[in-house]
Design a protein around this motif. Structure first.
Motif, short mmCIF file in Angstrom:
data_model
loop_
_atom_site.label_atom_id
_atom_site.label_comp_id
_atom_site.label_asym_id
_atom_site.label_seq_id
_atom_site.Cartn_x
_atom_site.Cartn_y
_atom_site.Cartn_z
N UNK A 176 0.87 -1.18 0.00
CA UNK A 176 0.00 0.00 0.00
C UNK A 176 0.90 1.22 0.00
N UNK A 177 1.11 1.78 -1.18
CA UNK A 177 2.12 2.82 -1.34
C UNK A 177 1.44 4.18 -1.51
N UNK A 178 1.39 4.92 -0.43
CA UNK A 178 0.93 6.31 -0.51
C UNK A 178 2.17 7.15 -0.76
N UNK A 179 2.43 7.44 -2.04
CA UNK A 179 3.72 8.00 -2.44
C UNK A 179 3.98 9.36 -1.83
N UNK A 180 2.96 10.19 -1.69
CA UNK A 180 3.18 11.52 -1.11
C UNK A 180 3.75 11.42 0.30
N UNK A 181 3.29 10.41 1.04
CA UNK A 181 3.82 10.19 2.37
C UNK A 181 5.22 9.61 2.34
N UNK A 182 5.47 8.71 1.39
CA UNK A 182 6.80 8.09 1.30
C UNK A 182 7.86 9.12 0.91
N UNK A 183 7.49 10.05 0.03
CA UNK A 183 8.45 11.10 -0.34
C UNK A 183 8.90 11.88 0.89
N UNK A 184 7.97 12.14 1.80
CA UNK A 184 8.32 12.88 3.01
C UNK A 184 9.03 11.98 4.01
N UNK A 185 8.64 10.71 4.07
CA UNK A 185 9.18 9.80 5.08
C UNK A 185 10.67 9.54 4.89
N UNK A 186 11.15 9.50 3.64
CA UNK A 186 12.56 9.16 3.42
C UNK A 186 13.49 10.27 3.89
N UNK A 187 12.96 11.47 4.11
CA UNK A 187 13.80 12.56 4.58
C UNK A 187 14.62 13.19 3.46
N UNK A 188 15.90 13.52 3.75
CA UNK A 188 16.79 14.22 2.83
C UNK A 188 16.34 15.67 2.66
N UNK A 189 17.23 16.55 2.25
CA UNK A 189 16.87 17.96 2.04
C UNK A 189 15.78 18.10 0.97
N UNK A 190 14.72 18.83 1.30
CA UNK A 190 13.60 18.99 0.39
C UNK A 190 13.21 20.46 0.29
N UNK A 191 12.69 20.83 -0.87
CA UNK A 191 12.27 22.22 -1.07
C UNK A 191 11.08 22.26 -2.02
N UNK A 192 10.14 23.18 -1.75
CA UNK A 192 8.96 23.34 -2.59
C UNK A 192 9.05 24.58 -3.46
N UNK A 193 8.47 24.48 -4.65
CA UNK A 193 8.37 25.60 -5.58
C UNK A 193 6.89 25.82 -5.88
N UNK A 194 6.40 27.00 -5.61
CA UNK A 194 4.98 27.29 -5.77
C UNK A 194 4.61 27.46 -7.25
N UNK A 195 3.38 27.04 -7.58
CA UNK A 195 2.88 27.19 -8.93
C UNK A 195 1.35 27.12 -8.92
N UNK A 196 0.76 27.57 -10.00
CA UNK A 196 -0.70 27.51 -10.17
C UNK A 196 -1.03 26.28 -10.99
N UNK A 197 -1.86 25.41 -10.44
CA UNK A 197 -2.22 24.19 -11.15
C UNK A 197 -3.33 24.47 -12.14
N UNK A 198 -3.11 24.10 -13.38
CA UNK A 198 -4.06 24.38 -14.45
C UNK A 198 -5.14 23.30 -14.53
N UNK A 199 -6.26 23.59 -15.22
CA UNK A 199 -7.26 22.54 -15.46
C UNK A 199 -6.69 21.49 -16.42
N UNK A 200 -7.34 20.34 -16.49
CA UNK A 200 -6.93 19.32 -17.45
C UNK A 200 -7.01 19.87 -18.86
N UNK A 201 -5.99 19.59 -19.67
CA UNK A 201 -5.97 20.07 -21.05
C UNK A 201 -7.01 19.34 -21.90
N UNK A 202 -7.25 18.08 -21.60
CA UNK A 202 -8.22 17.28 -22.35
C UNK A 202 -8.51 16.02 -21.55
N UNK A 203 -9.55 15.30 -21.98
CA UNK A 203 -9.87 14.06 -21.30
C UNK A 203 -10.59 14.29 -19.98
#
Length: 318
Positions: A176-203
Motif C-alpha cells: 500500500x504505497x501512498x507515495x506523497x507520504x513516502x516522499x516525506x518519510x525518506x527525509x533528505x533535504x527537500x524544497x517546494x516551488x509554488x505554482x498555479x495548477x491548471x485545469x486538465x488540457x483534455x480528457x
C-alpha cells in the motif's frame, strides 16, 4: 560523465492529451543543459493509448515505454517507473498537463544546489470544483494532524528526486504505497516551488470521489496509528458515559420511582453504542486488511514489456 535526467510519466488512457503533452515536454527538455530521457509507464491502458505511446517512441529517441500487465493504479505505476530508471535525477510528472513541465528547469537548479527532493506546491487549483478543493484541504489538514511525518500540504507527485532519494524509495517493500507520504518519510533535504495548477488540457480525470476516499484512507492508515488509539479512547468515553447514565437512572428510580418506561431514550442509547462499536470495528478492519495484504508478500506489479529508448523491445516480468 554528463548529468542525466529521466522523466517518469504514468499513463492510463490519456490518448486525448498525450501528443500535446509530449510536444510541450519535449520543448522543455530540449532547452535543459542535461541529458534527458522520458519513461512512459503504461498502466494497463487501452490499445489506442499503447499504440500512441509506441508511435511517440518511434518518433523520439529519448522515449522509453514500460508496459504493466494490467491496471495496478497510479501509485504502483510510479513505483514501477522508479524501479526502471538509472539517472542522476528523476522527475515524476502526470500527462494531463495540470502540472507545468516548464518548472523542470527550476527543479534542476534547486537539485544542483543540494536538494534531494524538489516538489511543486499548488497555490491555486484551477478547473476543480469547490467541493473537491474543500475536501482536499480537509484531507491535508487531517493527515497533517494525524501523521507522524510532516507531509507538505497541497503537494502532489510532481517533483524531482535525486539518485539517492530514488534508491531509498525503491528499497521500501510495502504494497500500500501512498507515495506523497513516502516522499516525506525518506527525509533528505527537500524544497517546494509554488505554482498555479491548471485545469486538465483534455480528457476526464480518473479520480472519482470513491477512489479519492479510498486513497485518503490509504494515506491515513499508512502513516498514522491515531485512528486505532482514537477508537480505544472513544470506547472508554462511551463506556464511562453509559455507566454514569446507568447510575443516574438507578438513583432516580430508587428515590422517585420509574413511572415512565423511557423507551425512546433506551433506543437512542442502544443505537448510539451500536454505532460506536461498528465504527471502531471498521477502523480496526481497515488496518487488519492492510496487514493481511502486506503479509501475503505478492509482487507489486508485473511487466508485459519494456521498450527502452532507441533500443529493441523486451518482454519481461517483475
Amino acid at each position: 560523465m554528463p548529468e542525466t535526467l529521466t522523466v517518469v510519466v504514468p499513463v492510463y488512457n490519456e490518448t486525448a492529451v498525450l501528443e500535446a503533452f509530449h510536444q510541450r515536454l519535449g520543448a522543455v527538455l530540449a532547452d535543459c543543459d542535461i541529458e534527458c530521457q522520458v519513461l512512459y509507464v503504461d498502466d494497463g491502458s487501452d490499445p489506442d493509448c499503447l499504440a500512441l505511446l509506441q508511435r511517440l517512441r518511434d518518433q523520439d529517441a529519448r522515449v522509453a515505454v514500460l508496459e504493466l500487465s494490467r491496471n495496478f493504479g497510479r501509485e504502483v505505476a510510479v513505483s514501477a517507473g522508479l524501479d526502471h530508471v538509472d539517472a542522476d535525477a528523476v522527475v515524476v510528472l502526470d500527462a494531463d498537463l495540470q502540472d507545468p513541465p516548464e518548472l523542470i528547469p527550476q527543479f534542476i537548479e534547486q537539485w544542483r544546489s543540494g536538494y534531494d527532493v524538489v516538489y511543486g506546491k499548488r497555490i491555486e487549483r484551477r478547473g476543480e470544483s469547490a467541493l473537491k478543493r474543500c475536501t482536499a484541504s480537509a484531507f491535508y489538514s487531517v493527515l497533517g494532524y494525524l501523521s507522524d511525518v510532516e507531509i507538505p500540504r497541497n503537494v502532489g507527485d510532481f517533483r524531482l528526486l535525486s539518485r539517492r532519494a530514488v534508491a531509498a524509495l525503491t528499497s521500501l517493500p510495502e504494497r500500500h504505497r501512498y507515495m506523497k507520504g513516502l516522499y516525506a518519510w525518506i527525509g533528505f533535504p527537500q524544497k517546494g516551488i509554488e505554482y498555479v495548477r491548471a485545469p486538465r488540457a483534455a480528457g476526464k480525470s480518473k479520480w472519482t470521489y470513491w477512489r479519492l476516499w479510498n486513497f485518503a484512507l490509504d494515506g491515513i492508515t499508512s502513516f498514522s496509528a491515531v485512528p486505532l488509539k482514537a477508537a480505544t479512547y472513544l470506547g472508554l468515553l462511551t463506556s464511562t458515559l453509559a455507566f454514569m447514565y446507568g447510575a443516574y437512572l438507578l438513583v432516580r428510580t430508587l428515590f422517585f420511582g420509574n413511572p415512565v418506561p423511557g423507551y425512546p431514550s433506551l433506543i437512542i442509547v442502544v443505537l448510539f453504542l451500536g454505532g460506536v462499536q461498528l465504527i471502531c470495528l471498521g477502523i480496526i478492519g481497515e488496518y487488519l486488511a492492510r496487514t493481511y495484504q502486506e503479509s501475503k508478500g505478492r509482487a507489486l506489479y508485473f511487466l508485459k514489456g519494456y521498450h527502452p529508448a532507441g533500443g529493441h523491445s523486451a518482454d519481461t516480468a517483475d
